[in-house]
Write a protein that holds these residues in place. Structure first.
Motif, PDB file in Angstrom:
ATOM      1  N   GLU A  57      -5.518   6.174  -2.717  1.00  0.00           N
ATOM      2  CA  GLU A  57      -4.430   5.330  -2.205  1.00  0.00           C
ATOM      3  C   GLU A  57      -4.066   5.718  -0.772  1.00  0.00           C
ATOM      4  O   GLU A  57      -3.690   4.862   0.027  1.00  0.00           O
ATOM      5  N   LYS A  93       0.833  -1.207   0.000  1.00  0.00           N
ATOM      6  CA  LYS A  93       0.000   0.000   0.000  1.00  0.00           C
ATOM      7  C   LYS A  93       0.868   1.258   0.000  1.00  0.00           C
ATOM      8  O   LYS A  93       0.535   2.259  -0.649  1.00  0.00           O
ATOM      9  N   THR A 122      -5.276   0.363   5.965  1.00  0.00           N
ATOM     10  CA  THR A 122      -4.400  -0.800   6.165  1.00  0.00           C
ATOM     11  C   THR A 122      -3.564  -0.640   7.417  1.00  0.00           C
ATOM     12  O   THR A 122      -3.402  -1.583   8.202  1.00  0.00           O
ATOM     13  N   SER A 165      -6.676   4.150   1.430  1.00  0.00           N
ATOM     14  CA  SER A 165      -6.449   2.697   1.458  1.00  0.00           C
ATOM     15  C   SER A 165      -5.263   2.367   2.362  1.00  0.00           C
ATOM     16  O   SER A 165      -5.322   1.413   3.157  1.00  0.00           O
ATOM     17  N   MET A 166      -4.196   3.146   2.249  1.00  0.00           N
ATOM     18  CA  MET A 166      -3.017   2.905   3.076  1.00  0.00           C
ATOM     19  C   MET A 166      -3.327   3.169   4.552  1.00  0.00           C
ATOM     20  O   MET A 166      -2.922   2.401   5.433  1.00  0.00           O
TER      21      MET A 166
END
Length: 459
Positions: A324, A305, A331, A327-328
């Protein structure tokens, strides 16, 4: 970390039961393999002393003197390691790996000088206080330097791919210990403690030699930039403050209780608190698995990620960058809380098991009571460390500094206060400092992630 991350992703990518088991074993070997070997080394030495009927005072003297060597090694290495890690990362990115090898010898030189000064100080004290022989002082002096270098080299080992060879190096050193001891004790006829110290000198010399060999093999022969890394101490002062504050906070309670508590025991020129030190050692053992869990989850989930987000920063639209980033961040939250929860379960289970079996382990009630709180304190300390690692990733060195410094201050002041309150309160400062440092580091990490786009795009 990239080397182990690539290997772990390749192993876990097969998505089979066997690959999963091998991935966990591989991560364990690379993260705590040397630590396990070191613990086995201590148990071997303990067995040797008991087998040859060492007196209780001799055992206490060895434990105290070796503890001081260990603490010297950890603190000197921690002062340099975070800055040197950044230097290594930059050189790998610039494809100047020969400079990495050169810096290894530069860092070892500085570490050896610092360790030599500290060891010489204690040698002078031992000679003036107990007329200790020059042969023993030479062993103590060399072992201190070799111990410091072993911890320094491990920072470089993290950048290698020869992880099995690294653990093998420690294993070979342990194998050499016993014949070296028998040579000094049985053939040369030296005193038991003197023989053990010189056997440890041989052991750590072989370990250091093999580790340096693997580094030179991986990075190539060194360039002439032996001390170029020193510029990074000026360029990134918050890095070394963060690393040193974390490690000093880890052990500052031990140091204070050695000097000022009602638990202190004096052996020659050394002061220790055996019950507190043993409880601390047990607490570290029950939390070691957290390093493996963090390594596996971070390197197999977060790194992908992280790379995707940086790629979007370089080539993508703002919508893709934000996608992104979210998303990171999700995570990171998921993986961090997974590590928090799994290690909490492991720590509680192991603490309960120790509570059940402690009569068979030769542990007193006082040590058990200290251990339970210290186990939770070190759990929170490791959680703070895991959180700070992500701040390093995002180059938020100020925030990475805040948590460990607050941790150090609380533990230091709290330990001084608890010296007056009595032994039942001794574990509280570590727990309180770790919780404060963990919470602050996590809040600062959330803040950095929220404003990450602005930080990276405006650099």
């Amino acid at each position: 970390m990239a080397g182990i991350g690539f290997e772990l992703r390749k192993i876990f990518g097969k998505k089979t039961l066997l690959s999963g088991a091998w991935g966990v074993l591989y991560a364990s070997m690379t993260t705590i393999g040397p630590s396990v070997m070191f613990i086995l080394l201590l148990f071997l030495v303990r067995f040797i002393m008991q087998y040859f009927y060492a007196a209780e005072m001799e055992i206490t003297f060895f434990t105290a003197s070796f503890t001081y060597i260990f603490l010297t090694a950890v603190l000197i290495a921690s002062f340099q390691n975070t800055v040197v890690s950044r230097y290594i990362s930059d050189k790998i990115f610039e494809k100047k790996e020969k400079d990495i090898c050169a810096s290894l010898f530069g860092v070892m030189t500085i570490g050896s000088v610092a360790a030599g000064i500290e060891a010489a100080f204690f040698c002078v004290l031992m000679h003036s206080h107990d007329q200790v022989s020059l042969v023993f002082m030479a062993a103590y002096y060399l072992l201190t330097i070799l111990g410091v270098n072993a911890y320094i080299i491990m920072n470089y080992v993290a950048a290698l791919k020869e992880y099995k060879e690294v653990t093998l190096s420690y294993f070979v050193g342990i194998i050499i210990l016993l014949p070296a001891f028998l040579l000094f004790y049985k053939i040369a006829g030296w005193h038991l403690i003197l023989s053990i110290f010189w056997a440890l000198v041989c052991c750590f010399f072989v370990i250091n030699l093999l580790l340096v060999y693997w580094c030179v093999k991986a990075f190539g022969m060194p360039s002439n930039q032996y001390f170029e890394f020193l510029r990074y101490f000026v360029k990134y002062p918050r890095l070394w403050i963060s690393g040193f504050a974390y490690m000093l906070g880890f052990y500052i309670s031990n140091i204070i209780y050695w000097m000022f508590s009602d638990m202190q025991v004096s052996v020659s020129v050394f002061r220790v608190a055996p019950n507190y030190d043993l409880a601390m050692f047990l607490a570290m053992l029950v939390n070691l698995s957290g390093l493996v869990v963090f390594e596996v989850k971070t390197e197999t989930m977060f790194y992908e990620k992280y790379v995707a987000y940086l790629s979007a920063i370089k080539n993508g639209t703002y919508d893709l960058i934000e996608k992104e980033r979210v998303s990171m961040q999700n995570t990171i939250n998921l993986q961090l809380f997974f590590v928090y929860e799994v290690q909490l379960i492991i720590t509680i289970i192991l603490i309960c098991l120790v509570n059940i079996f402690y009569p068979y382990l030769g542990i007193s009630n006082q040590i058990l009571n200290l251990f339970m709180l210290l186990g939770m304190g070190l759990y929170c300390t490791f959680c703070m460390y895991f959180t700070v690692i992500f701040l390093y990733y995002f180059e938020d060195y100020t925030s990475a500094c805040v948590g460990p410094v607050i941790f150090l201050v609380i533990v230091g002041i709290g330990s001084m206060i608890c010296c007056k309150l009595g032994s039942p309160y001794y574990p509280i400062p570590l727990l309180a400092g770790a919780v404060a440092g963990w919470i602050i580091s996590f809040v600062l990490l959330r803040k950095r992630l929220k404003n990450l786009n602005a930080y990276l795009l405006c650099r």
